[in-house]
Design a protein around this motif. Sequence first.
Motif, PDB file in Angstrom:
ATOM      1  N   ARG A  15     -24.726 -30.332 -23.095  1.00 54.20           N
ATOM      2  CA  ARG A  15     -26.065 -29.554 -23.501  1.00 54.20           C
ATOM      3  C   ARG A  15     -26.015 -27.962 -23.515  1.00 54.20           C
ATOM      4  O   ARG A  15     -26.418 -27.495 -24.566  1.00 54.20           O
ATOM      5  N   ILE A  16     -25.318 -27.538 -22.531  1.00 57.07           N
ATOM      6  CA  ILE A  16     -25.209 -25.970 -22.389  1.00 57.07           C
ATOM      7  C   ILE A  16     -24.537 -25.479 -23.577  1.00 57.07           C
ATOM      8  O   ILE A  16     -24.663 -24.566 -24.112  1.00 57.07           O
ATOM      9  N   ALA A  18     -23.538 -26.666 -26.341  1.00 56.09           N
ATOM     10  CA  ALA A  18     -24.152 -27.312 -27.731  1.00 56.09           C
ATOM     11  C   ALA A  18     -25.105 -25.936 -28.158  1.00 56.09           C
ATOM     12  O   ALA A  18     -25.511 -25.710 -29.274  1.00 56.09           O
ATOM     13  N   SER A  19     -25.645 -25.106 -27.224  1.00 54.79           N
ATOM     14  CA  SER A  19     -26.315 -23.948 -27.690  1.00 54.79           C
ATOM     15  C   SER A  19     -25.603 -22.778 -28.025  1.00 54.79           C
ATOM     16  O   SER A  19     -25.926 -21.760 -28.428  1.00 54.79           O
ATOM     17  N   ILE A  20     -24.196 -22.951 -27.908  1.00 56.15           N
ATOM     18  CA  ILE A  20     -23.181 -21.759 -28.343  1.00 56.15           C
ATOM     19  C   ILE A  20     -22.772 -21.920 -29.703  1.00 56.15           C
ATOM     20  O   ILE A  20     -22.742 -23.137 -30.349  1.00 56.15           O
ATOM     21  N   CYS A  29     -14.567 -20.993 -26.351  1.00 53.59           N
ATOM     22  CA  CYS A  29     -14.945 -21.905 -25.268  1.00 53.59           C
ATOM     23  C   CYS A  29     -13.615 -23.224 -24.814  1.00 53.59           C
ATOM     24  O   CYS A  29     -13.434 -23.450 -23.828  1.00 53.59           O
ATOM     25  N   LYS A  49     -25.095 -31.321 -31.711  1.00 50.36           N
ATOM     26  CA  LYS A  49     -25.210 -30.036 -32.393  1.00 50.36           C
ATOM     27  C   LYS A  49     -25.708 -30.481 -33.828  1.00 50.36           C
ATOM     28  O   LYS A  49     -26.645 -29.875 -34.440  1.00 50.36           O
ATOM     29  N   GLN A  52     -29.248 -31.359 -33.450  1.00 50.64           N
ATOM     30  CA  GLN A  52     -30.306 -30.317 -33.233  1.00 50.64           C
ATOM     31  C   GLN A  52     -30.425 -29.636 -34.369  1.00 50.64           C
ATOM     32  O   GLN A  52     -31.545 -28.984 -34.302  1.00 50.64           O
ATOM     33  N   GLU A  53     -29.654 -29.371 -35.125  1.00 46.84           N
ATOM     34  CA  GLU A  53     -29.595 -28.654 -36.427  1.00 46.84           C
ATOM     35  C   GLU A  53     -30.169 -29.430 -37.656  1.00 46.84           C
ATOM     36  O   GLU A  53     -30.243 -28.905 -38.740  1.00 46.84           O
TER      37      GLU A  53
END
Length: 251
Positions: A15-16, A18-20, A29, A49, A52-53
């Motif tokens: 989850r962390i 996926a925000s990148i 990464c 991802k 989320q998008e």
Amino acid sequence: PGPRMESLPEAVLIRILASIPAVDLVLACRLVCCQWKNLVDGAALWILKCQQEGLTGAESQENAENWQNFYFLSKKRKNLIKNPCGEEDLQHWGEVENGGDGWKTEELPGDFGKEFPSEEVHKYFVTSYEWCRKAQVIDLRAEGYWEELMDTTQPKVVVKDWYAGRSDAGCLYELCVKLLSENEDVLAEYRSETIAIPQDNDASWTEISHTFSNYGPGVRFVRFEHGGQDTLFWKGWYGVRVTNSSVTVEP
């Protein structure tokens, strides 16, 4: 000192990550450590991802590589044809054959014509009494589609065009699209038949489309060419009308 990131549960770390931004995930990464590399190369991160998008349609993807490519191809999806509807006159269209009185752009619906099915299209190109042809060559690498992607994944290349006659004149239309190598050798080709629209037609717009898939490695360019003429040889612009041309690379 607090707990190190590698001690976090994998689901939390995904989850962390996926925000990148996706490019940073791949270029930076995945180089941090083996765990991060495995997560970036895995399916779960890219599924998240996509969710989320709002990128849908990936449910059929079967492995991690497909999910990552689906994400990048979906984010990059756009019409690669420049000036598809004549808003910039003939700009971006090269290798022009201007038979008769040559190419012209006109406002929809035009004389003896019909409105286009989409309100977003306002103009079209029209041909004359001898053959008129125009083309664009799309550099896929310049558009961000890297060599390994085109050679290994071989995403679909979808081609579309719209054509119409005017109701008081007959005309001809042709479409030819080629997938080219680095040296512009033809690796795949679609060529329509010569489509004849009779005089006294209803002037309706017709879409023509073709999808290239499994075309093999080496594709670096797409060459799109279309054209036509009228069949009555009337001076002026009574030939086929074309607009809303598109070339897209699809997941």
